[in-house]
Design an enzyme around this catalytic site. Structure first.
Site, PDB file in Angstrom:
ATOM      1  N   ASP A  67     -19.676 -60.307   8.544  1.00 19.11           N
ATOM      2  CA  ASP A  67     -19.892 -61.753   8.631  1.00 19.11           C
ATOM      3  C   ASP A  67     -19.146 -62.404   9.801  1.00 19.11           C
ATOM      4  O   ASP A  67     -18.300 -61.784  10.447  1.00 19.11           O
ATOM      5  CB  ASP A  67     -19.506 -62.439   7.307  1.00 19.11           C
ATOM      6  CG  ASP A  67     -18.261 -61.838   6.658  1.00 19.11           C
ATOM      7  OD1 ASP A  67     -17.476 -61.192   7.368  1.00 19.11           O
ATOM      8  OD2 ASP A  67     -18.078 -62.023   5.439  1.00 19.11           O
ATOM      9  N   ASN A 136     -14.405 -65.272  -6.141  1.00 18.79           N
ATOM     10  CA  ASN A 136     -15.558 -65.661  -6.968  1.00 18.79           C
ATOM     11  C   ASN A 136     -16.590 -64.538  -7.056  1.00 18.79           C
ATOM     12  O   ASN A 136     -17.720 -64.758  -7.465  1.00 18.79           O
ATOM     13  CB  ASN A 136     -16.204 -66.945  -6.420  1.00 18.79           C
ATOM     14  CG  ASN A 136     -16.691 -66.774  -4.985  1.00 18.79           C
ATOM     15  OD1 ASN A 136     -16.635 -65.679  -4.431  1.00 18.79           O
ATOM     16  ND2 ASN A 136     -17.180 -67.845  -4.393  1.00 18.79           N
ATOM     17  N   HIS A 138     -17.704 -62.779  -4.421  1.00 21.04           N
ATOM     18  CA  HIS A 138     -18.569 -62.591  -3.243  1.00 21.04           C
ATOM     19  C   HIS A 138     -18.252 -61.290  -2.511  1.00 21.04           C
ATOM     20  O   HIS A 138     -17.127 -60.784  -2.579  1.00 21.04           O
ATOM     21  CB  HIS A 138     -18.538 -63.811  -2.298  1.00 21.04           C
ATOM     22  CG  HIS A 138     -17.284 -63.996  -1.518  1.00 21.04           C
ATOM     23  ND1 HIS A 138     -16.684 -65.231  -1.346  1.00 21.04           N
ATOM     24  CD2 HIS A 138     -16.493 -63.135  -0.826  1.00 21.04           C
ATOM     25  CE1 HIS A 138     -15.614 -65.110  -0.587  1.00 21.04           C
ATOM     26  NE2 HIS A 138     -15.482 -63.846  -0.259  1.00 21.04           N
ATOM     27  N   GLU A 143     -22.369 -65.518  -1.469  1.00 23.06           N
ATOM     28  CA  GLU A 143     -21.713 -66.314  -2.506  1.00 23.06           C
ATOM     29  C   GLU A 143     -22.507 -66.246  -3.810  1.00 23.06           C
ATOM     30  O   GLU A 143     -23.698 -65.927  -3.805  1.00 23.06           O
ATOM     31  CB  GLU A 143     -21.646 -67.773  -2.035  1.00 23.06           C
ATOM     32  CG  GLU A 143     -20.779 -67.991  -0.796  1.00 23.06           C
ATOM     33  CD  GLU A 143     -19.290 -68.051  -1.103  1.00 23.06           C
ATOM     34  OE1 GLU A 143     -18.806 -67.264  -1.941  1.00 23.06           O
ATOM     35  OE2 GLU A 143     -18.594 -68.870  -0.483  1.00 23.06           O
TER      36      GLU A 143
HETATM   37  C1  F6R Z   1     -14.676 -60.914   5.111  1.00 15.78           C
HETATM   38  C2  F6R Z   1     -15.456 -60.746   3.900  1.00 15.78           C
HETATM   39  C3  F6R Z   1     -15.015 -61.329   2.607  1.00 15.78           C
HETATM   40  C4  F6R Z   1     -13.623 -60.844   2.188  1.00 15.78           C
HETATM   41  C5  F6R Z   1     -13.226 -61.475   0.854  1.00 15.78           C
HETATM   42  C6  F6R Z   1     -11.830 -61.065   0.429  1.00 15.78           C
HETATM   43  O1  F6R Z   1     -15.279 -60.259   6.189  1.00 15.78           O
HETATM   44  O2  F6R Z   1     -16.471 -60.149   3.971  1.00 15.78           O
HETATM   45  O3  F6R Z   1     -15.955 -61.000   1.625  1.00 15.78           O
HETATM   46  O4  F6R Z   1     -13.635 -59.451   2.072  1.00 15.78           O
HETATM   47  O5  F6R Z   1     -13.284 -62.868   0.963  1.00 15.78           O
HETATM   48  O6  F6R Z   1     -10.919 -61.602   1.336  1.00 15.78           O
HETATM   49  P1  F6R Z   1      -9.358 -61.300   1.219  1.00 15.78           P
HETATM   50  O7  F6R Z   1      -9.190 -59.852   1.444  1.00 15.78           O
HETATM   51  O8  F6R Z   1      -8.737 -62.133   2.304  1.00 15.78           O
HETATM   52  O9  F6R Z   1      -8.943 -61.721  -0.155  1.00 15.78           O
END
Ligand code: F6R
Length: 249
Positions: A67, A136, A138, A143
């Site tokens: 992303d 959440n 994702h 989402e």
């Molecule tokens: C980022 C991504 C997100 C993160 C997720 C967890 O490229 O794809 O799905 O993996 O938000 O983020 P952290 O590790 O910061 O809790």
């Protein structure tokens, strides 16, 4: 599904990096799907360390990231391109031309999504996809929703995701409202998936994702259907799913 329960964040990072290293050694021209965020930072640090020791060669590796924030330039310190350059790409012998992220500054959203899908297709798909888990549920920036989106798309980030990610932004900076993300179908088509999870605040959502109903309300729940899912979680995150050695090693 294989679950590795590790003692702490450091141990989790090492175990996940070991699995990625094995992939690189066994297939030196692998296509790696990569994530950003806090969880995977320790994994990248470990890979960089092993590269400097001479144990890993990235010269034939290609990467695609999950992303990118819409609107951010590659040199913006909050962009995922900047994160990847700083934390991994600039520290290893990867060919920068073989590293791909959605272009946050693309003028046309549909064209950018199509471009990114094409890149993945031309690479022949993803050999190993590394994922973190959102609070959440994702994955990437898919989402909670009423449907599973298939390919790359542009999403409006939820308030909880923007709030969770605001910790990485400086005061006065706002988290972008929209982001590009790889779709669920593309993620599921990866030959192997490594889900890295750390911290007590992820324990409940991890349990829901792995053992709750498969539903777009918890996007990570779709991973239950993947034939080669490896979960690497530290003890704080794994405590609600690992009651005996039977589920977890
Ligand atoms: C980022 C991504 C997100 C993160 C997720 C967890 O490229 O794809 O799905 O993996 O938000 O983020 P952290 O590790 O910061 O809790």
């Amino acid at each position: 599904m294989q679950i590795y329960k590790t003692t702490d964040y450091h141990d989790m990072s090492r175990k996940a990096a070991n699995i990625i290293s094995a992939q690189i050694i066994l297939k030196p021209n692998s296509v790696l799907g990569l994530a950003t965020g806090s969880t995977v930072l320790g994994i990248y640090n470990q890979l960089v360390e092993w590269y400097h020791k001479g144990d890993l060669d990235f010269s034939r590796i290609s990467t695609v990231n999950l992303d990118e924030y819409k609107g951010l330039a590659p040199d913006n310190h909050q962009s995922y391109r900047y994160y990847m350059d700083q934390n991994l790409f600039h520290q290893i012998n990867i060919n920068k031309e073989n590293t791909h992220l959605p272009n946050g500054q693309a003028g046309n959203v549909d064209e950018e999504c199509a471009r990114f899908n094409d890149i993945i297709e031309h690479l022949g798909g993803i050999d190993l996809q590394l994922l973190g888990l959102g609070r959440n549920g994702h994955i990437g920036f898919n989402e909670p929703s009423e449907v599973f989106e298939k390919g790359t798309h542009c999403v409006r980030l939820t308030g909880s995701t923007r709030e969770a990610n605001s910790r990485l932004f400086d005061r006065g900076e706002t988290v972008p409202e929209y982001a590009y993300t790889m779709g669920i179908r593309t993620i599921l088509l990866a030959k192997k998936i490594v889900l890295a999870v750390s911290g007590e605040d992820k324990a409940e959502i991890l349990k829901e994702a792995l053992y709750g109903p498969v539903s777009p309300a918890v996007p990570a729940s779709i991973l239950q259907l993947h034939p080669d899912l490896i979960v690497v979680a530290d003890a704080a995150a794994a405590n609600s799913i690992c009651f005996s050695g039977e589920e977890c090693v």
